[in-house]
Design a protein around this motif. Structure first.
Motif, PDB file in Angstrom:
ATOM      1  N   ARG A 191      67.353  77.983  64.634  1.00 52.81           N
ATOM      2  CA  ARG A 191      67.691  78.055  63.210  1.00 52.81           C
ATOM      3  C   ARG A 191      66.465  78.336  62.366  1.00 52.81           C
ATOM      4  O   ARG A 191      66.500  79.136  61.433  1.00 52.81           O
ATOM      5  CB  ARG A 191      68.339  76.734  62.755  1.00 52.81           C
ATOM      6  CG  ARG A 191      68.765  76.740  61.293  1.00 52.81           C
ATOM      7  CD  ARG A 191      69.817  75.688  61.059  1.00 52.81           C
ATOM      8  NE  ARG A 191      69.301  74.341  61.265  1.00 52.81           N
ATOM      9  CZ  ARG A 191      68.836  73.578  60.264  1.00 52.81           C
ATOM     10  NH1 ARG A 191      68.812  74.037  59.027  1.00 52.81           N
ATOM     11  NH2 ARG A 191      68.396  72.359  60.510  1.00 52.81           N
ATOM     12  N   ARG A 194      65.489  81.958  62.895  1.00 53.30           N
ATOM     13  CA  ARG A 194      66.460  82.831  62.247  1.00 53.30           C
ATOM     14  C   ARG A 194      66.183  82.925  60.747  1.00 53.30           C
ATOM     15  O   ARG A 194      66.364  83.972  60.128  1.00 53.30           O
ATOM     16  CB  ARG A 194      67.875  82.295  62.485  1.00 53.30           C
ATOM     17  CG  ARG A 194      68.984  83.249  62.044  1.00 53.30           C
ATOM     18  CD  ARG A 194      70.363  82.673  62.341  1.00 53.30           C
ATOM     19  NE  ARG A 194      70.461  82.235  63.729  1.00 53.30           N
ATOM     20  CZ  ARG A 194      70.718  80.986  64.094  1.00 53.30           C
ATOM     21  NH1 ARG A 194      70.890  80.045  63.184  1.00 53.30           N
ATOM     22  NH2 ARG A 194      70.796  80.675  65.373  1.00 53.30           N
ATOM     23  N   ARG A 195      65.700  81.832  60.176  1.00 55.36           N
ATOM     24  CA  ARG A 195      65.449  81.806  58.740  1.00 55.36           C
ATOM     25  C   ARG A 195      64.235  82.653  58.348  1.00 55.36           C
ATOM     26  O   ARG A 195      64.217  83.274  57.287  1.00 55.36           O
ATOM     27  CB  ARG A 195      65.254  80.363  58.282  1.00 55.36           C
ATOM     28  CG  ARG A 195      65.017  80.200  56.792  1.00 55.36           C
ATOM     29  CD  ARG A 195      65.310  78.800  56.341  1.00 55.36           C
ATOM     30  NE  ARG A 195      66.743  78.497  56.446  1.00 55.36           N
ATOM     31  CZ  ARG A 195      67.282  77.335  56.071  1.00 55.36           C
ATOM     32  NH1 ARG A 195      66.524  76.374  55.573  1.00 55.36           N
ATOM     33  NH2 ARG A 195      68.575  77.135  56.188  1.00 55.36           N
ATOM     34  N   ALA A 197      62.992  85.214  60.199  1.00 54.11           N
ATOM     35  CA  ALA A 197      63.059  86.567  60.768  1.00 54.11           C
ATOM     36  C   ALA A 197      63.102  87.664  59.697  1.00 54.11           C
ATOM     37  O   ALA A 197      62.375  88.663  59.810  1.00 54.11           O
ATOM     38  CB  ALA A 197      64.252  86.682  61.718  1.00 54.11           C
ATOM     39  N   GLN A 227      66.061  86.805  67.502  1.00 57.42           N
ATOM     40  CA  GLN A 227      66.304  86.756  66.060  1.00 57.42           C
ATOM     41  C   GLN A 227      65.831  88.005  65.322  1.00 57.42           C
ATOM     42  O   GLN A 227      66.298  88.290  64.220  1.00 57.42           O
ATOM     43  CB  GLN A 227      65.596  85.522  65.458  1.00 57.42           C
ATOM     44  CG  GLN A 227      65.899  84.200  66.147  1.00 57.42           C
ATOM     45  CD  GLN A 227      67.382  83.860  66.132  1.00 57.42           C
ATOM     46  OE1 GLN A 227      68.123  84.307  65.260  1.00 57.42           O
ATOM     47  NE2 GLN A 227      67.829  83.090  67.115  1.00 57.42           N
TER      48      GLN A 227
END
Length: 258
Positions: A191, A194-195, A197, A227
């Motif tokens: 997570r 992903r934030r 990326a 990601q």
């Protein structure tokens, strides 16, 4: 194209007439370059004497200028140098990237190898990963030209950018709370990556990265690749915590086979 590569291209275009070109590896920790330089210039003079004896006088004059300039620049030695000398101009470039030792005498500069280096090392990016830190490095011709650092702010659950902070200091910061939050970071690693990326992708686009290297522990590089919507051209799976930006570049974009 960076300002430095633009300047190199401009200077190469100014060279005309007969040009002595020298590509020479100059590892500051070794004196071997002196032997390579001496032998290379001697063999080139022998070639000129055999093929174009009427140019020997001009060659010797330019050769002396090139030889003196190279030796006078020892204090600036890095991993290699490229020197172009004509009757009117002389340009010398000190590079971090390795070259193939070569000596050429011809009309105009022998710039094929230089152009290949400019193409291969034009704009390289390194994404350096730790669990709660991401550093983005941009290099051109093996030299660091820009860097930015991000650290995970667990209270705000977002990434915080550092500006004007030394590379080593960022990696040394906030280690005292690592044990406390390590489990939480591990559980949420996908997570967190992903934030950040999209931020990495925008940076890569703005810096015009041509090659992209991922560096960090294997489990982190594996997760970050999932990601990112970027083509990764190189990967080094080891922990670079506490290493300087130059040391990271040496082990990624400048490493043999990279």
């Amino acid at each position: 194209m960076t300002r430095k590569t633009e300047q190199i291209q401009k200077e190469l275009n100014q060279l005309d007439g007969n040009v002595l070109t020298v590509y020479l590896n100059t590892n500051p920790g070794s004196e071997d370059w002196k032997i390579r330089l001496k032998n290379g210039l001697r063999k080139t003079e022998e070639y000129v004497a055999a093929s174009n004896p009427e140019q020997v006088k001009e060659f010797k004059k330019i050769c002396k200028k090139v030889n003196t300039t190279i030796k006078d620049n020892q204090v600036s030695f890095t991993n290699s140098l490229i020197c172009f000398g004509s009757a009117e101009q002389l340009y010398i470039y000190h590079l971090q990237v390795p070259v193939e030792n070569d000596f050429q005498w011809q009309k105009g500069p022998a710039k094929k190898q230089m152009e290949e280096l400019l193409d291969k090392y034009s704009k390289c990016g390194v994404i350096l990963l730790q669990r709660d830190k991401v550093t983005l490095l941009t290099s051109s011709l093996g030299e660091l030209i820009h860097q930015t650092h991000y650290e995970l702010d667990l209270e705000k659950e977002d990434w915080k950018q550092y500006k004007g902070v030394a590379f080593g200091n960022v990696y040394a910061s906030s280690t005292n709370h690592r044990d406390k939050f390590d489990r939480r970071i591990r559980e949420n690693q996908a997570r967190w990556f992903r934030r950040i990326a999209p931020t990495i992708e925008r940076y890569a686009d703005n810096q015009k990265w041509k090659d992209i290297h991922l560096a960090g522990p294997a489990e982190l590089t594996k997760e970050m690749k999932k990601q990112l919507n970027l083509k990764i051209t190189g990967e080094t799976t080891r922990n670079y915590s506490g290493k300087s930006a130059h040391a990271v570049l040496e082990r990624t974009v400048l490493a043999p086979g990279s």
